[in-house]
Design an enzyme around this catalytic site. Structure first.
Site, PDB file in Angstrom:
ATOM      1  N   GLU A   1       5.230 -16.752  -8.506  1.00 20.89           N
ATOM      2  CA  GLU A   1       3.808 -16.407  -8.408  1.00 20.89           C
ATOM      3  C   GLU A   1       3.014 -17.533  -9.062  1.00 20.89           C
ATOM      4  OE1 GLU A   1       1.591 -14.012  -7.238  1.00 20.89           O
ATOM      5  OE2 GLU A   1       0.173 -15.382  -8.217  1.00 20.89           O
TER       6      GLU A   1
ATOM      7  N   HIS B   1      -3.332   5.191   2.677  1.00 27.19           N
ATOM      8  CA  HIS B   1      -3.871   5.716   3.927  1.00 27.19           C
ATOM      9  C   HIS B   1      -2.884   6.646   4.616  1.00 27.19           C
ATOM     10  CE1 HIS B   1      -7.391   3.081   3.944  1.00 27.19           C
ATOM     11  NE2 HIS B   1      -6.596   2.140   3.477  1.00 27.19           N
TER      12      HIS B   1
END
Lengths: 488, 420
Positions: free
Chosen positions: A40, A58
């Site tokens: 990262e 969702h």
């Protein structure tokens, strides 16, 4: 070549990108006998899209049936229901509404319901306006009907990424932060190594989960089959006091072609946010908030919830969606052997992450025949949360470790013990904002005014670095400097 | 099991220490002061500049010097214990106080009376909404002051200060003395919110420009501040398009106001005043809850620590008398209301008894004005008047109503400031 990784490293899999997608993949791969390294570029994980999005799990009715987005969303939502307990995730299964104001809108709701059912979303219902307002009484009187999706929920995305990373690390995976990928070596059409700012890492497989930079990473290996354009969304976050005049769940307008629209939504911490808008950009770093954007968000949110308490706004922020040129997630094998794509992960990326992780892991396990780890550890280390304990448990904790008897953040009642734990746990905090995201220290009404200098001191002590080396968040976000002539 | 204290004092800054000293003088036998920092003294410990104590100690002291004076008054008193590194979590209406400390763990303390002296905190960037990025290099002036004066680091090299409150002005001078370049001080109001002496001594003496009616409308820099955009504002404090200009800087210090720190008070359920953001108190600094007193910046933000001590001595005295059962019962309760030209007035009401006493009112003017008449009215009668050459919202006004006049009061009181 520099840094402590100058001796050549070797890995079965290098995952590029420490967002929700990368960390979920790392955690899934850590179930197997594979040597995995995640790289990262920022000082902490979850530093890109994962830290600034709508935090919604969702239900899965938005995306076209058969698309990766639809499949991964519905499966991912189900997986979060399973992972919630195992990883001690911060989730509230609130359900969600899409609200319509006119006949056209109601038609769209019916289409969404049909599509959702085809996608395999359970429990979808169309409610009339009165029933909607029974559940969310502050919504507009003009709402005619809404699509109710009971499986939707809200979560704390940073916490989810942190949980995945911790689980991976206790199972032997490695997370290298401040480690930027500068190139990918390909030999005879197959990836061989990842070049980084900390030296090369030899790799049999490379997983590209680099968010808005995924097209650049793919191109480094010679795969130019897609591009990723950042689409900025701005948000306004409200104080906890705002919830009683706003909403306790998730409320979307009828979606447009490019976006699910400006919504009004609760957070797992009891706040409410409004947003996001959608602006196509070229700059992959543009996280600025604008006055025009704020006006747009307020106007959009007021349509759903007429009384927005502007005075209770505590902060604004912006996030970048990684929108791919294909319109769908870019998942799976690249033309370059050994390179696996987990790219173009915009909404519903957070929800899809555990499903994407299984999809990618299945390919690698299928090809390598890697076996499950015999000593696999479920979950992650427990973290005592002082403010949630009763008096007896508080007293016992302080007796065990006196750091828990010193409150550093008054606003959120965070102890020194929790901050020390956040720094020293697997994939622990390295920055002031990293401490904030793991513990909530500095998130309250004084926004770090009181605890900020103390958190800096604790970071300096625990990490063995000087105060001027302590950073706020980004790679070069140094906070304080030595006084002139104070050195030595 | 738990010992009974006469008084528990929440906060060991100048208010808490002054209250403790006054309580001892008035007969309290067992007092504990709970302080969250490593030593007593509160925010004064980071205020290394001078200018403190001219009224209260009749000499000019630094912040730590003033704190030491307050501490010296009680340090040898067997009646007072000061417990540092201790955070109060809750105060209950039965005067039980829950606190934690690394050595003693979770403590449940019981008292006859409680004095709240938690001070105040700074308003932050979020409360004022500046567009732009969110890089390192944006600090509240007080947080930066602590880093410079107590920890020994500087927040940056090229500084812009937003807000001309006293901490902002003091920090402008402090950063200049550290060899930093203070590019500007910006103030959204058409007047400064700091003491006049601080404008002169901290800005003019160092040639630091003060932009009135200006604010920051953009912050540049992704990891660290690289500059700001400034706009002029109209009379409703809205930025005027076309007036933008940029200032190069690596640091923005915010001095945009102070808020009394009343989370404990709120949870306790005592009445807070919407304008002062502090507890509603009577002239003894007793709150709406019997036996719970409050004093200093937790009641209303002061500009001089001297007044904080004065006010805390009142609270300490009457908390002690209440604990000892010697407080005279009141026979009338009169409201004190800010009238024309007055923004806030403390105390908000007087609970008077047959024992007549002098009462001091602390006020803030709503607008800067020259040559004004301050009048105190009760039942249509003028109780007192005072001609003042100048009033400013930033400088607290104090007026004493003498004992013989309070004895005669029987109607609610209004305080107003009008052109003389």
């Amino acid at each position: 070549m520099k840094g402590i990784y100058s001796m050549e490293r070797q890995a079965d899999v290098v995952v590029i990108g420490g967002g929700i997608t990368g960390t979920a993949i790392l955690s899934e791969l850590a179930r197997y006998n594979l040597r995995c390294v995640l790289v990262e570029k920022e000082p902490d994980i979850a530093a890109g899209t994962t830290k600034a999005n709508s935090a919604i799990l969702h239900a899965g009715f938005d995306a076209p049936t058969g698309s990766f987005k639809a499949k991964m969303n519905v499966k991912g939502n189900a997986l979060y229901h399973e992972l919630e307990k195992e990883l001690n995730l911060d989730i509230k299964w609130t359900g969600s509404f899409v609200v319509a104001f006119d006949d056209d809108g109601v038609e769209t709701l019916k289409e969404l319901k049909t599509r959702g059912e085809a996608n395999g979303v359970p429990g979808l219902e169309i409610w009339d306006g009165a029933k909607v307002r029974e559940k969310e009484p502050n919504l507009s009187k003009d709402i005619k009907a809404a699509l109710w999706a009971p499986t939707a929920g809200i979560c704390w995305p940073f916490g989810a990424a942190q949980a995945f990373a911790e689980n991976a690390v206790i199972n032997g995976a490695e997370v290298l932060r401040d480690c930027e990928v500068t190139g990918i070596t390909v030999k005879d059409g197959r990836v061989e190594a990842v070049e980084t700012s900390e030296g090369p890492i030899k790799a049999k497989y490379v997983v590209n989960a680099a968010g808005v930079y995924a097209d650049k990473i793919s191109a480094m290996a010679g795969d130019n089959s897609f591009t990723v354009k950042p689409r900025k969304g701005e948000y306004v976050l409200f104080d906890k006091t705002a919830q009683k005049s706003m909403v306790s769940g998730i409320v979307f307008p009828v979606p447009t072609k490019t976006s699910k629209g400006i919504l009004v939504c609760a957070t797992t911490h009891g706040n409410v946010f409004i947003g996001p808008n959608a602006q196509e950009l070229d700059d992959k770093e543009d996280l600025s908030v604008t006055s025009a954007g704020m006006d747009e968000i307020f106007a959009g949110a007021r349509k759903l919830c007429p009384e927005i308490p502007g005075g209770a706004a505590i902060t604004e922020f912006a996030g970048l969606r990684a929108a791919s040129s294909t319109g769908d997630f870019v998942l799976g094998k690249s033309k370059v052997e050994g390179l696996l794509q987990a790219a173009g992960i915009q909404s519903p990326g957070l929800t899809s992450a555990p499903a994407i992780a299984q999809y990618i892991a299945e390919i690698i396990v299928g090809e390598t025949g890697a076996e499950k780890r015999g000593d696999y550890k479920k979950g992650r280390p427990e973290e005592p949360v002082f403010r949630e304990l009763d008096d007896e448990a508080k007293a016992a904790l302080i007796k065990k470790d006196s750091h828990y008897g010193r409150i550093i953040c008054r606003c959120e009642t965070i102890t020194e013990g929790e901050i020390v734990d956040a720094i020293n746990r697997p994939c622990g905090a390295r920055t002031v904002d990293g401490v904030k995201r793991r513990t909530r220290a500095g998130m309250g009404r004084c926004q770090g005014g009181f605890c900020g200098p103390r958190v800096i001191e604790i970071l300096s002590r625990e990490l063995g670095i000087s105060v001027p080396e302590v950073r706020k968040d980004g790679v070069k976000s140094y906070m304080y400097y030595e006084k002139e002539g104070a050195a030595e | 099991m738990s010992e009974m204290y006469d008084i528990i004092i929440v906060g060991g800054g100048p208010a808490g220490l002054s209250a403790a000293h006054s309580a001892v003088k008035n007969g309290a036998k067992k007092i504990i002061v709970l302080e969250r920092d490593r030593e007593a003294g509160g925010i004064l410990q980071q205020c290394v500049h001078n200018g403190f104590g001219l009224h209260h100690f009749k000499e000019e002291l630094t912040g730590p010097g003033y704190a030491q004076r307050c501490y010296d008054l009680i340090k040898d008193c067997p009646e007072v214990e000061v417990l540092v590194d201790t955070m109060v979590l809750e105060v209950h209406d039965n005067k039980e106080v829950i606190a934690v400390n690394p050595e003693r763990g979770l403590m449940k303390l019981q008292a006859k009376t409680v004095i709240l002296t938690m001070g105040c905190r700074e308003r932050t960037r979020g409360a004022i909404r500046i567009p732009g990025y969110r890089p390192a290099g944006v600090y509240t002036a007080g947080a930066a002051q602590r880093m410079v004066n107590m920890e020994g680091y500087i927040p940056g090299h090229k500084i812009v200060i937003l807000g001309s409150g006293d901490i902002g002005l003091i920090m402008a001078r402090r950063m200049s003395l550290e060899g930093c370049k203070v590019q500007a001080v910006l103030e959204i109001c058409p007047f400064s919110n700091g003491l006049t002496r601080n404008i002169v001594q901290c800005l003019n003496d160092y040639d630091i420009p003060l932009y009135l009616s200006h604010t920051i409308t953009g912050i540049k820099g992704k990891d660290r501040v690289e500059g700001i955009t400034v706009s002029k504002v109209d009379d409703k404090m809205r930025p005027i398009p076309g007036t933008e200009f940029d200032i190069e800087c690596d640091t923005v210090l915010l001095s945009v106001g102070l808020i009394p720190e009343n989370e404990i008070s709120r949870e306790l359920g005592i009445e807070l005043h919407p304008r002062t953001n502090g507890p509603v108190v009577d002239q003894h600094r007793e709150t709406s809850m019997t036996g719970i007193f409050a004093a200093g910046n937790v009641v209303h933000v002061h500009d001089l620590v001297d007044f904080v001590s004065d006010e805390a001595e009142i609270a300490g005295k009457y908390a002690a008398l209440t604990a000892l059962g010697k407080n005279a019962a009141s026979d009338r309760d009169l409201a004190v209301t800010p009238g024309a030209g007055v923004n806030t007035c403390v105390p908000q009401h007087l609970r008077l008894s047959s024992e007549s006493e002098a009462v001091r009112l602390f006020m803030r003017a709503a607008q800067p004005k020259r040559k004004v008449k301050l009048s105190i009215m009760s039942g249509g009668q003028e109780v007192m008047k005072k001609i003042l050459p100048v009033v400013k919202p930033s400088e607290m006004i104090s007026v004493e109503i003498p004992a013989e006049k309070t004895a005669a009061l029987s109607d609610d009181i209004t305080v107003s400031i009008e052109e003389a």
